[in-house]
Scaffold this active site. Structure first.
Site, PDB file in Angstrom:
ATOM      1  N   LYS A 128      80.930  -1.168  17.228  1.00 23.97           N
ATOM      2  CA  LYS A 128      79.525  -1.554  17.159  1.00 23.97           C
ATOM      3  C   LYS A 128      78.940  -0.982  15.878  1.00 23.97           C
ATOM      4  O   LYS A 128      79.442   0.009  15.341  1.00 23.97           O
ATOM      5  CB  LYS A 128      78.749  -1.020  18.360  1.00 23.97           C
ATOM      6  CG  LYS A 128      77.539  -1.850  18.730  1.00 23.97           C
ATOM      7  CD  LYS A 128      77.914  -3.139  19.412  1.00 23.97           C
ATOM      8  CE  LYS A 128      76.692  -3.952  19.799  1.00 23.97           C
ATOM      9  NZ  LYS A 128      77.036  -5.177  20.539  1.00 23.97           N
ATOM     10  N   ASP A 168      73.832  -9.180  16.944  1.00 20.27           N
ATOM     11  CA  ASP A 168      73.293  -8.503  18.126  1.00 20.27           C
ATOM     12  C   ASP A 168      71.770  -8.590  17.984  1.00 20.27           C
ATOM     13  O   ASP A 168      71.260  -9.430  17.228  1.00 20.27           O
ATOM     14  CB  ASP A 168      73.792  -7.054  18.218  1.00 20.27           C
ATOM     15  CG  ASP A 168      73.538  -6.420  19.582  1.00 20.27           C
ATOM     16  OD1 ASP A 168      74.332  -6.657  20.500  1.00 20.27           O
ATOM     17  OD2 ASP A 168      72.544  -5.681  19.723  1.00 20.27           O
TER      18      ASP A 168
END
Length: 452
Positions: A128, A168
């Protein structure tokens, strides 16, 4: 938090990362879900060692991101990439641009991503990244300059076989396009699957924007048909959020005949007493994807009523049968979960990552009549379709929309089966989800010789 006395082997981790509470929350909730494995007479100690190994990222990269605003002033933000686990394949996970982003948030998201990616059945590790940059109120030119600076730093760490970021919160098709354009300038490599969520014009895949929301609804459909012997047709469904996941979860729910009674943003909630209409949905899409404005600005353009300062999980008079939290982490707290149970909600399907607090989860778990599927399974369709985009790029081809949708449906059906099989006769779908993801990674670590 769960009872820490149960997991004293995590004491050192708690002491080291006490300043990262949401990361520790994710770790302890995972430990609670797979606790029976730690007591296995044969492999229990190995599972503990493997779990501890999984809690530390393989690599954390941090960098500054200098950029120029429209007034000619130099601004500097922080950027990160957390490369959490490569046991199953290249690091894979999104980039988040939001002022709340820090290394603890990204560790939590990366940790969850490892197990989510494992469930897809694709050879994907977990990672991430992101920045504390806030896209709200920025011009297209400012966002482009920021994205180019961010990729100038990030490009040295990513590759189709090493680390493949995606979008995201705060990172959609526009931002991916700007970053990919800068990567092409710097690397002189074209057509590589080094980012996913790209435009169809340069290697993207059909349905990638829709995949997370669609997949969440497909998962709910499997669970409702299996556990309740019912369908979504005519059911009242509350959706939170109004970003990518919420938009397309709402669209698919309507296609399946459900009534969407809410969407929301951080300022308030839109309530549709008679269910969202197609015109309402189009107005929300225009507000969020084109004009990039708040839901409160829609006014009389929609049939819904806007209520400021509330969410679907705080309104006492909003009736619904299924909950689809698609906004952000920890949006359903203890009181929110209690309210869901009081209303007789039959299922909670997490479109967002960890949208339910630890206390809220305990309430959901204590009501075993409620179908509860956590985000690492329910919203895995997004990263799964990103993995398909990587395969499409590697084969230098373009798949038709119908093929991608069929593959997404098959993937969500397979994830549901994994959950059911891992849960066994007495376990819940939540427990099955976590056990299936953990065991796949643990067995890979053993076969690689990394944990023994």
């Amino acid at each position: 938090m769960c009872d820490s006395a149960k997991f004293d082997f995590l004491d050192d981790l708690r002491a080291k990362y006490s300043h990262q509470p949401i990361f520790l929350q994710a770790v302890e909730e995972m430990a609670l879900a797979i606790e029976p494995l730690f007591h296995d007479s044969v492999n229990g100690e190995f599972y503990k060692r493997a779990f501890l190994y999984m809690t530390e990222p393989e690599r954390m990269i941090s960098f500054h991101v200098p950029w120029m605003d429209d007034a000619g002033n130099l601004q500097v933000n922080r950027g990160w990439r957390v490369e959490f686990s490569s046991a199953l394949g290249p690091y894979k996970g999104g980039l988040r641009f939001h002022p709340t982003v820090d290394d603890g948030i990204l560790k939590f998201l990366g940790f969850e991503q490892v197990f989510k990616n494992a469930l897809t059945g694709l050879p994907l590790g977990g990672g991430k990244g992101g920045s504390d940059f806030d896209p709200k109120g920025k011009s297209d030119a400012e966002i482009r300059r920021f994205c180019e600076s961010f990729m100038t730093q990030l490009c040295r760490y990513i590759d189709a076989s090493t680390d493949v970021p995606a979008g995201d919160i705060g990172v959609g098709g526009r931002e991916i396009g700007f970053m990919y354009g800068q990567y092409k300038r710097l690397a002189n490599k074209h057509g590589k699957g080094v980012l996913t969520g790209k435009s169809l014009l340069f290697g993207g895949i059909h349905l990638r924007p829709e995949a997370t929301g669609y997949g969440t609804v497909y998962m709910a459909q499997h669970a409702i048909e299996d556990k309740l012997k019912e369908s979504l047709e005519g059911k009242l469904c509350a959706v939170s959020g109004s970003g990518n996941v919420a938009q397309y979860a709402s669209q698919m729910l309507m296609k399946l005949g459900a009534k969407v009674v809410s969407v929301s943003d951080s300022d308030g909630v839109l309530v549709f007493e008679n269910g969202m209409s197609l015109d309402d949905w189009n107005a929300v899409i225009d507000a969020k994807q084109v004009k990039r404005v708040r839901l409160s600005s829609l006014g009389s353009n929609i049939s819904g009523k806007y209520i400021p300062g509330e969410s679907p999980w705080t309104l006492t008079d909003l009736e619904f049968e299924f909950a689809f939290p698609c906004a952000t982490q920890n949006e359903i707290d203890k009181d929110g979960a209690s309210l869901l149970m009081k209303k007789g909600v039959m299922g909670v399907f997490e479109g967002a990552n960890l949208p339910t607090t630890a206390e809220g989860q305990q309430i959901l778990r204590s009501n075993r009549r409620v179908i509860y599927i956590p985000g690492k399974a329910a919203n895995a369709g997004g990263v799964g379709t990103s993995g398909l985009e990587m395969s499409q790029n590697a084969s230098r081809t373009q798949w038709k929309k119908e093929k991608v949708d069929a593959m997404l449906k098959e993937m969500m059906a397979d994830i549901y089966k994994q959950m059911v099989d891992a849960a066994g006769q007495d376990g819940t779908l939540e427990e099955g989800c976590n056990r299936a993801g953990f065991l796949k990674v643990a067995h890979a670590l053993k076969e690689l010789g990394w944990v023994y």
